[in-house]
Write a protein that holds these residues in place. Sequence first.
Motif, PDB file in Angstrom:
ATOM      1  N   LEU A 392     -39.301-110.140  -9.798  1.00  0.00           N
ATOM      2  CA  LEU A 392     -38.691-110.235 -11.133  1.00  0.00           C
ATOM      3  C   LEU A 392     -37.400-111.027 -11.024  1.00  0.00           C
ATOM      4  CD1 LEU A 392     -38.807-109.261 -14.132  1.00  0.00           C
ATOM      5  CD2 LEU A 392     -37.375-107.324 -13.414  1.00  0.00           C
ATOM      6  N   ASN A 393     -37.312-112.109 -11.792  1.00  0.00           N
ATOM      7  CA  ASN A 393     -36.103-112.926 -11.782  1.00  0.00           C
ATOM      8  C   ASN A 393     -35.112-112.505 -12.857  1.00  0.00           C
ATOM      9  OD1 ASN A 393     -36.118-114.695  -9.631  1.00  0.00           O
ATOM     10  ND2 ASN A 393     -35.846-116.494 -10.929  1.00  0.00           N
ATOM     11  N   ASN A 394     -35.601-112.436 -14.105  1.00  0.00           N
ATOM     12  CA  ASN A 394     -34.715-112.130 -15.228  1.00  0.00           C
ATOM     13  C   ASN A 394     -35.248-110.930 -16.008  1.00  0.00           C
ATOM     14  OD1 ASN A 394     -32.969-114.464 -14.865  1.00  0.00           O
ATOM     15  ND2 ASN A 394     -34.727-115.679 -15.529  1.00  0.00           N
ATOM     16  N   VAL A 395     -34.325-110.145 -16.522  1.00  0.00           N
ATOM     17  CA  VAL A 395     -34.674-108.973 -17.316  1.00  0.00           C
ATOM     18  C   VAL A 395     -34.457-109.294 -18.785  1.00  0.00           C
ATOM     19  CG1 VAL A 395     -34.163-106.552 -17.780  1.00  0.00           C
ATOM     20  CG2 VAL A 395     -33.988-107.440 -15.437  1.00  0.00           C
ATOM     21  N   ASN A 396     -35.482-109.084 -19.620  1.00  0.00           N
ATOM     22  CA  ASN A 396     -35.326-109.298 -21.053  1.00  0.00           C
ATOM     23  C   ASN A 396     -35.275-107.946 -21.772  1.00  0.00           C
ATOM     24  OD1 ASN A 396     -38.191-108.567 -22.023  1.00  0.00           O
ATOM     25  ND2 ASN A 396     -38.583-110.099 -20.423  1.00  0.00           N
ATOM     26  N   GLU A 397     -34.962-107.989 -23.058  1.00  0.00           N
ATOM     27  CA  GLU A 397     -34.745-106.761 -23.808  1.00  0.00           C
ATOM     28  C   GLU A 397     -35.983-105.874 -23.849  1.00  0.00           C
ATOM     29  OE1 GLU A 397     -33.551-105.121 -28.221  1.00  0.00           O
ATOM     30  OE2 GLU A 397     -33.582-107.277 -27.863  1.00  0.00           O
ATOM     31  N   ALA A 398     -37.172-106.473 -23.705  1.00  0.00           N
ATOM     32  CA  ALA A 398     -38.403-105.691 -23.787  1.00  0.00           C
ATOM     33  C   ALA A 398     -38.479-104.606 -22.718  1.00  0.00           C
ATOM     34  CB  ALA A 398     -39.613-106.613 -23.693  1.00  0.00           C
ATOM     35  N   VAL A 399     -37.870-104.874 -21.566  1.00  0.00           N
ATOM     36  CA  VAL A 399     -37.934-103.899 -20.462  1.00  0.00           C
ATOM     37  C   VAL A 399     -36.550-103.510 -19.962  1.00  0.00           C
ATOM     38  CG1 VAL A 399     -40.228-104.628 -19.706  1.00  0.00           C
ATOM     39  CG2 VAL A 399     -38.213-105.801 -18.806  1.00  0.00           C
ATOM     40  N   GLU A 400     -35.527-103.929 -20.678  1.00  0.00           N
ATOM     41  CA  GLU A 400     -34.147-103.746 -20.216  1.00  0.00           C
ATOM     42  C   GLU A 400     -33.810-102.282 -19.954  1.00  0.00           C
ATOM     43  OE1 GLU A 400     -29.731-105.274 -21.630  1.00  0.00           O
ATOM     44  OE2 GLU A 400     -31.275-104.906 -23.145  1.00  0.00           O
ATOM     45  N   ILE A 401     -34.109-101.402 -20.888  1.00  0.00           N
ATOM     46  CA  ILE A 401     -33.764 -99.987 -20.749  1.00  0.00           C
ATOM     47  C   ILE A 401     -34.549 -99.353 -19.604  1.00  0.00           C
ATOM     48  CG2 ILE A 401     -33.790 -97.748 -21.923  1.00  0.00           C
ATOM     49  CD1 ILE A 401     -33.479 -99.272 -24.571  1.00  0.00           C
ATOM     50  N   PHE A 402     -35.839 -99.694 -19.506  1.00  0.00           N
ATOM     51  CA  PHE A 402     -36.681 -99.159 -18.440  1.00  0.00           C
ATOM     52  C   PHE A 402     -36.185 -99.609 -17.070  1.00  0.00           C
ATOM     53  CE2 PHE A 402     -40.767 -99.518 -15.933  1.00  0.00           C
ATOM     54  CZ  PHE A 402     -40.895 -98.155 -15.702  1.00  0.00           C
TER      55      PHE A 402
END
Length: 669
Positions: A392-402
Amino acid sequence: MNDKKDKFSFLNYLDYIYFLALIITSCFAFVKSNTLGVIGLISSFILILSFVCKKKIDKEIWIDKLKTVDFNVNKMIKKSAINNPLPICILELDGEIFWSNKSFDQMTGQEEGGTSIGSNIDDYVDDITLRKVLDENKVIEEEVKFRDRDYIIKYSFVKIEEENDGSADYRILIFWIDKTEYNSIKEIYENSREAILFIEIDGYEDILKSTPEENRPMVTMDIEKILSNLEFETHGLMRKLANDKYILLIKKEDLDILEKSRFSILDKAREIDYGNSLPVTLSIGVGVDGDTIEETGEFASGAIDMVLGRGGDQVAMRNKDGFNFYGGKSKGFERKTKVKSRLIGLALKELINQSNKILIMGHHYPDMDAMGAAVGVFDICKAYGKKANIVLNNVNEAVEIFIERIKEENYYNGIFINHEKATDICDKDTLVIVVDTHRPSYTECEVLLDISNRVVVIDHHRRGVDYINDTVLLFHEIYVSSTCEMVTELIQYTDYDIKIHKLTAEGLLGGIYLDTKNFEFKTGVRTFEAASYLRNLGADTLSVKKFFNSYAEDFLVKAEIIQRTEIIDERICISYSKEEIDNINIVIAKAADELLNIKKIEASFVLGMKDDIVFVSARSLGDINVHVLMEKIGGGGHIDIAGAQIKDMSLSQAYNMIKDIITDYLKED
């Protein structure tokens, strides 16, 4: 070659050498005797003068002969051109016919003694682009049709230089080659080539089980009747391979008829109704235009695999240029057996135990289904005593909290690595497990697929033309709600007692929530069983709900999207977002879901742009196959949930393209 040229040059100067030797001899004689020397010199001068005069006369004679030959050759060429069976014409630059031979005049319908000289080429053929001829050394070829005959015309510049004033004029020389008979023979050959059809009855045993026992023979008889009629109408040869599998050999010309009818046999099969709760659908893989019968068979085999990977009830036709698809109107129905999940689980266990390095990855801009499934596979590996990493390179809002919750737990220490580190540690023996996608270009780090020889794919999307080849294990079930449901079954039905972390169970449940839209879409018995199993493992529904919390600005963007919605044919909504926010792909997906709540709306399409990529989210209530529509622009998904990413195009251009696709679909429908 050089020796011959040197010898030839020497012979040219041999006469002059003789004369030089004679003069030298006369001079030597003059020293001895004046009288003898003078006689010698005078004789030499006379001989030289005679030789020069003779050469001049010979040259004039040869020039006269060459002029006569040149005149005769030109006369022969002109006569040959006039009587040549190949139509020839010479044009001025404006298209006026400057000269034509008899064959061209006959071709254009001139009466005996008539000529087409003076008329314009546009009077006969209006699709010749003379401006293409810019280089006198270049010959242009075009195919044209004239008076129901097919011609290949070859034309080029001709430069004509005037001898008197040195000026030059230009003409266009055109040769007409009649290919009508050749094309006719070629068409007969092409039409007589073989096409191979593999036909499967989708879920044949399940269909019979869903039919009242007394009506089962009627269902079987109607299926046999439809297939028998297909064999008769196509003048083909059909053989039954199994209760639900057939092979049909036909000619290409008969296949063209089926293609024009858009394979109406699919609709005829769905009309079979003897109380069966499951519809009768057919999957047909067609191979055509192979160089050999073996290659055509390989095309057909690849086509039927493609159809089954896309949910059945359709036709995939494959040739050298790729695939064409027809049908695909029905949803895949859920199989209740878990045997395949158990067998895949056992095979995956063996692969994990044999691997020293394991890398797991989903798709670009991962959602909860991709990330939940990846963490689920991580826990499977951990249960077998193997260390695994998620790329995983970048974290987007879709999985940010998880992801934040994952990083807070010591249980998952070192779980994530970036592309660079993954590429460094990956080798040909590394086990690469891809979840929630089967397309190489969609994966988080595509280069890993090229490095490793051991790739596993776990996915539930309908199969696209672009897919990962040479997998050591493929778990591809398009009727399943989500990849998280598939991974949950791998955990649930293996013979090993796998214990997973509570947060892993919540991630898996979150993926099921996402792809079923809170259990509204693609939800079957197995979906609820998987959710129930995860709840028993401690998954908290309230915690899962928090994974999907959004920022206030997202609601405002979604509201603007809904406000500018355009409704097409009172059935389909289309809209777009002007805002280029980081999580635009998530916002447009939520907006597309929201638009389905409008009465009479059957499908919705929402576009948004981020960086140089236009994202498209498509949703449907099932009657409109959005997967097929998204596939036209390189996307895909499911019959009711699909999407696409478009590069090198503005938002307005993409919006108009989607509108055109919808319009064409409504016309066909």
